[in-house]
Enzyme design. Structure first.
Site, mmCIF file in Angstrom:
data_model
loop_
_atom_site.group_PDB
_atom_site.id
_atom_site.type_symbol
_atom_site.label_atom_id
_atom_site.label_comp_id
_atom_site.label_asym_id
_atom_site.label_seq_id
_atom_site.Cartn_x
_atom_site.Cartn_y
_atom_site.Cartn_z
ATOM 1 N N ASP A 38 0.822 -1.205 0.000
ATOM 2 C CA ASP A 38 0.000 0.000 0.000
ATOM 3 C C ASP A 38 0.864 1.266 0.000
ATOM 4 O OD1 ASP A 38 -2.044 -1.806 0.306
ATOM 5 O OD2 ASP A 38 -2.714 -1.072 2.262
ATOM 6 N N ASP A 39 0.296 2.321 -0.548
ATOM 7 C CA ASP A 39 0.753 3.707 -0.388
ATOM 8 C C ASP A 39 1.726 4.195 -1.453
ATOM 9 O OD1 ASP A 39 -0.770 3.513 1.883
ATOM 10 O OD2 ASP A 39 0.885 3.831 3.295
ATOM 11 N N HIS A 89 -5.896 3.268 -4.041
ATOM 12 C CA HIS A 89 -5.859 3.434 -2.580
ATOM 13 C C HIS A 89 -6.283 4.856 -2.223
ATOM 14 C CE1 HIS A 89 -4.729 1.792 1.259
ATOM 15 N NE2 HIS A 89 -3.705 2.591 1.451
ATOM 16 N N HIS A 93 -4.976 9.353 0.095
ATOM 17 C CA HIS A 93 -4.915 8.489 1.291
ATOM 18 C C HIS A 93 -5.915 8.956 2.350
ATOM 19 C CE1 HIS A 93 -3.077 5.963 4.491
ATOM 20 N NE2 HIS A 93 -2.737 5.215 3.454
ATOM 21 N N HIS A 177 3.790 -2.226 3.204
ATOM 22 C CA HIS A 177 3.701 -0.847 2.717
ATOM 23 C C HIS A 177 4.985 -0.461 1.994
ATOM 24 C CE1 HIS A 177 0.570 -0.972 5.800
ATOM 25 N NE2 HIS A 177 0.009 0.041 5.173
#
Length: 217
Positions: A38-39, A89, A93, A177
């Protein structure tokens, strides 16, 4: 506070979300894991992940933040060129719990357009049911059943590693991540996770719409 292993009662409460992926093989000993990141994409971290995955012939799924796609288009293109799956995503965020529904949906759709993906993971796992109903009209919400905790500055790399190897099973969706915040632990944990499960005969698969269809039935 967060849960390393997603309890079954939570998975049953939200059956429309994807928590695990059942094997499509008739072999009972089939071993598959779904690593997710993620991210990203971000400089240094995402290329590190790409390179280590390639060493193990591993495919993964990257849930990308829209503004990071805009800032790092070459890294994003490399992710796709290497055969990894892409999900969105949100663009900035956003936490669904702290965002008005229409604003959240607009933000999600913006990131989805940039990623060209209908797979979506809510940041922090925080999404209102009203938001989920709107998003599920065009997206499939991908959650997880094992959280590595690599984002948590209070735990060691060894604890992060044990969080993963002690809780996964075939079909598990595992969260890491590819962010600067997590990089110190990620660069020590990911190579060990790949080696450990490769030695046990696991294959690392990317999440696709075709693979998740059985889990939604």
């Amino acid at each position: 506070m967060y849960l390393i292993k997603t309890p079954e009662f939570i998975r049953k409460k939200f059956p429309g979300f994807v928590w695990q992926i059942p094997s499509q093989s008739e072999q009972q000993d089939n071993k598959e894991l779904y690593l997710t990141f993620d991210d990203g994409p971000v400089e240094e971290v995402t290329p590190f992940v790409i390179d280590f995955l390639k060493q193990y012939n591993a495919k993964a799924t990257f849930f990308c933040v829209g503004e990071n796609i805009e800032e790092n288009p070459e890294i994003f293109q490399k992710l796709k060129a290497e055969g990894h799956s892409i999900g969105s995503h949100s663009h900035n965020h956003l936490s669904g719990w702290a965002t008005e529904n229409n604003q959240y949906l607009t933000n999600v759709n913006k990131a989805a357009a940039l990623s060209s993906s209908s797979l979506f993971r809510p940041p922090y796992g925080r999404i209102k049911l009203s938001q989920a109903r709107m998003i599920q009209e065009n997206h499939q919400i991908i959650m997880w059943d094992v959280l590595s905790g690599d984002f948590d500055p209070s735990i060691s790399a060894e604890k992060c590693y044990n969080n993963v190897i002690s809780n996964v099973q075939s079909g598990s969706i595992v969260v890491f991540h590819d962010s600067h915040k997590s990089f110190d632990k990620l660069k020590r944990v990911l190579p060990r996770v790949l080696e450990h499960f490769s030695n046990l005969g696991y294959q690392f698969k990317a999440i696709t719409k075709e693979r998740i269809t059985p889990s939604l039935n």
